[in-house]
Design a protein around this motif. Structure first.
Motif, PDB file in Angstrom:
ATOM      1  N   TYR A 294       0.824  -1.220   0.000  1.00 14.58           N
ATOM      2  CA  TYR A 294       0.000   0.000   0.000  1.00 14.58           C
ATOM      3  C   TYR A 294       0.850   1.258   0.000  1.00 14.58           C
ATOM      4  O   TYR A 294       0.440   2.315  -0.507  1.00 14.58           O
ATOM      5  CB  TYR A 294      -0.979  -0.013   1.188  1.00 14.58           C
ATOM      6  N   LEU A 295       2.067   1.191   0.547  1.00 13.73           N
ATOM      7  CA  LEU A 295       2.945   2.359   0.498  1.00 13.73           C
ATOM      8  C   LEU A 295       3.351   2.673  -0.937  1.00 13.73           C
ATOM      9  O   LEU A 295       3.587   3.836  -1.278  1.00 13.73           O
ATOM     10  CB  LEU A 295       4.190   2.118   1.357  1.00 13.73           C
ATOM     11  N   ALA A 296       3.405   1.636  -1.775  1.00 17.76           N
ATOM     12  CA  ALA A 296       3.720   1.858  -3.190  1.00 17.76           C
ATOM     13  C   ALA A 296       2.609   2.652  -3.862  1.00 17.76           C
ATOM     14  O   ALA A 296       2.872   3.430  -4.797  1.00 17.76           O
ATOM     15  CB  ALA A 296       3.922   0.521  -3.899  1.00 17.76           C
ATOM     16  N   LEU A 297       1.362   2.478  -3.402  1.00 14.49           N
ATOM     17  CA  LEU A 297       0.251   3.273  -3.944  1.00 14.49           C
ATOM     18  C   LEU A 297       0.457   4.747  -3.633  1.00 14.49           C
ATOM     19  O   LEU A 297       0.261   5.620  -4.490  1.00 14.49           O
ATOM     20  CB  LEU A 297      -1.079   2.805  -3.352  1.00 14.49           C
ATOM     21  N   TYR A 298       0.854   5.041  -2.415  1.00 14.81           N
ATOM     22  CA  TYR A 298       1.112   6.430  -2.028  1.00 14.81           C
ATOM     23  C   TYR A 298       2.249   7.014  -2.872  1.00 14.81           C
ATOM     24  O   TYR A 298       2.157   8.142  -3.373  1.00 14.81           O
ATOM     25  CB  TYR A 298       1.472   6.485  -0.545  1.00 14.81           C
ATOM     26  N   GLU A 299       3.325   6.243  -3.017  1.00 14.61           N
ATOM     27  CA  GLU A 299       4.456   6.713  -3.812  1.00 14.61           C
ATOM     28  C   GLU A 299       4.054   6.895  -5.274  1.00 14.61           C
ATOM     29  O   GLU A 299       4.520   7.827  -5.954  1.00 14.61           O
ATOM     30  CB  GLU A 299       5.618   5.716  -3.717  1.00 14.61           C
ATOM     31  N   LEU A 300       3.183   6.024  -5.780  1.00 15.11           N
ATOM     32  CA  LEU A 300       2.726   6.117  -7.172  1.00 15.11           C
ATOM     33  C   LEU A 300       1.960   7.413  -7.399  1.00 15.11           C
ATOM     34  O   LEU A 300       2.111   8.066  -8.445  1.00 15.11           O
ATOM     35  CB  LEU A 300       1.859   4.904  -7.513  1.00 15.11           C
ATOM     36  N   ARG A 321      -7.839   0.870   0.731  1.00 14.22           N
ATOM     37  CA  ARG A 321      -6.881   0.149   1.571  1.00 14.22           C
ATOM     38  C   ARG A 321      -6.830   0.741   2.972  1.00 14.22           C
ATOM     39  O   ARG A 321      -6.726   0.017   3.969  1.00 14.22           O
ATOM     40  CB  ARG A 321      -5.486   0.189   0.933  1.00 14.22           C
ATOM     41  N   TYR A 322      -6.913   2.089   3.081  1.00 13.79           N
ATOM     42  CA  TYR A 322      -6.891   2.731   4.391  1.00 13.79           C
ATOM     43  C   TYR A 322      -8.103   2.331   5.230  1.00 13.79           C
ATOM     44  O   TYR A 322      -8.005   2.138   6.441  1.00 13.79           O
ATOM     45  CB  TYR A 322      -6.845   4.254   4.242  1.00 13.79           C
TER      46      TYR A 322
END
Length: 408
Positions: A294-300, A321-322
């Motif tokens: 899910y951190l990759a979603l934020y970075e994306l 996800r959150y």
């Protein structure tokens, strides 16, 4: 004849010397263990056993291996320490503590609690075995009860601080875990369980500079284990050491192809270097599927915004996800606060959420705990019938289906 006499004398002297050295290492191991230097004690007891076989040394080796998290090795030493005839209290106690430690504390709790109530010298060992066993079973209520009583009795016991630190990490309280685990690794630098949790605590607090030395130490002493490489790669990005982050990530991907943390770190490396299209590709690969990072979603989202691309769809995925993460956090709290009669339902709900994130093994683990609280919990058995039907495991389908034919 003289040659034979000299040879026998020399052999006897050699055996005496080895026996004397073995005893010396054994005594040093005992001394280190009494000072809470478990890793040093472990190294000494192995040296003793190399020189001379001894059930007493095997028993100490079993205890130290267990405390250091080397469960298979502990079982091997324990088996070799078994008395030829009958049994003895020390061996029986280590058997009970091993059983508690590997995840079956209820079966032996009454005996271990007697050692604690009588304030026997082994009380600290008994408490540690119970705490770690209950943490393995995710029975956090009993852990809290044992720790609070332990703190009242011997708050300066290093094993108490170690166990309280692990418990705080289980509750996602890294700030409270750090000072306890720092004290443990200061006394016992080689205790890898304490150090890896300390490194993870610093990492979760974004104190990457503090985490890096611990992960580097673990990489040198424990080798390229997945959890160490994941943490070290992420922390190298945090301190902007992009070349090192890339090196560790590539090593991790060679061991575990498709590792989402390694892919996310590679995206962060490329973004740090200004290579946004390459970074976007890594972030997309890392975040794909229900088990995506899910951190990759934020970075994306950040990467798309910097390229002035539309990130609405990615934001929607992140929001979903959150919401699941918030619900999972609340259920984790209920593992302690909910009445025992409701905990099967709590673990069942956790299992469903974990399964939705693409982690079937985690789901099965939580369902097993739910069934320990209520062996006839209908929703859990129904879930397992559906799961094993899809897996084609007919015997397990029939087993769990039997429970659906009985009243709860």
């Amino acid at each position: 004849l003289l040659i034979l006499v000299l040879a026998a004398t020399g052999y006897g002297a050699w055996r005496w010397m080895r026996s004397s050295q073995a005893q010396s290492h054994f005594e040093q191991a005992q001394a280190h263990a009494s000072q809470d230097k478990l890793f040093d004690a472990y190294l000494e007891i192995l040296k003793s056993l190399e020189l001379k076989e001894s059930r007493e040394a095997r028993l100490l080796a079993a205890r130290l291996s267990r405390q250091l998290g080397k469960d298979k090795e502990a079982k091997k030493h324990l088996d070799l320490a078994r008395p030829e005839t009958g049994t003895n209290e020390a061996y029986q106690l280590e058997q009970l503590m091993y059983r508690a430690h590997i995840g079956d504390p209820p079966a032996v709790q009454s005996i271990l609690l007697r050692y604690i109530a009588e304030k026997r010298p082994e009380a600290s060992l008994c408490r540690e075995a119970l705490v770690r066993g209950y943490i393995t079973r995710q029975r956090l209520g009993p852990v809290l009860t044992i720790l609070d009583a332990w703190e009242r009795d011997t708050p300066n016991d290093l094993q108490y601080k170690f166990c309280r630190g692990l418990f705080n990490m289980e509750l996602d309280l890294p700030k409270h875990a750090v000072p306890l685990l720092e004290e443990v690794v200061k006394v016992d630098p080689g205790r890898s369980i304490a150090r890896v949790n300390l490194a993870a605590a610093y990492e979760s607090m974004s104190n990457f500079e503090a985490a890096v030395p611990h992960y580097e130490y673990l990489l040198e002493t424990e080798g390229p284990k997945e959890v160490i490489l994941q943490g070290l790669a992420a922390c190298y990005v945090g301190v902007q050491k992009y070349d090192k982050a890339e090196e560790i990530s590539q090593k991790l991907l060679s061991i575990s192809p498709g590792d989402t943390i390694a892919l996310r770190v590679m995206g962060q490396v490329e973004m740090g270097r200004g290579n946004l299209p390459e970074a976007e590709n890594y972030f997309r690969e890392a975040s794909e599927g229900p088990a995506g990072d899910y951190l990759a979603l934020y970075e994306l989202i950040q990467c798309l915004n910097r390229q002035q691309k539309d990130s609405t769809a990615v934001k929607d995925r992140l929001d979903a996800r959150y919401k699941k993460g918030g619900k999972l956090h609340e259920l984790t709290r209920l593992k302690i606060t909910a009445p025992v009669s409701q905990r099967a339902d709590v673990y069942y709900q956790i299992a469903k959420l974990v399964h939705e994130t693409g982690n079937p093994h985690g789901a099965l683990h939580n369902l097993n705990i739910a069934l320990k609280y209520n062996p006839r919990h209908q929703p859990s058995h129904r879930f397992l019938v559906d799961y094993y039907t899809k897996q084609g495991n007919r015997s397990k389908v029939l087993y769990h289906r039997r429970f659906l034919q009985k009243k709860n």
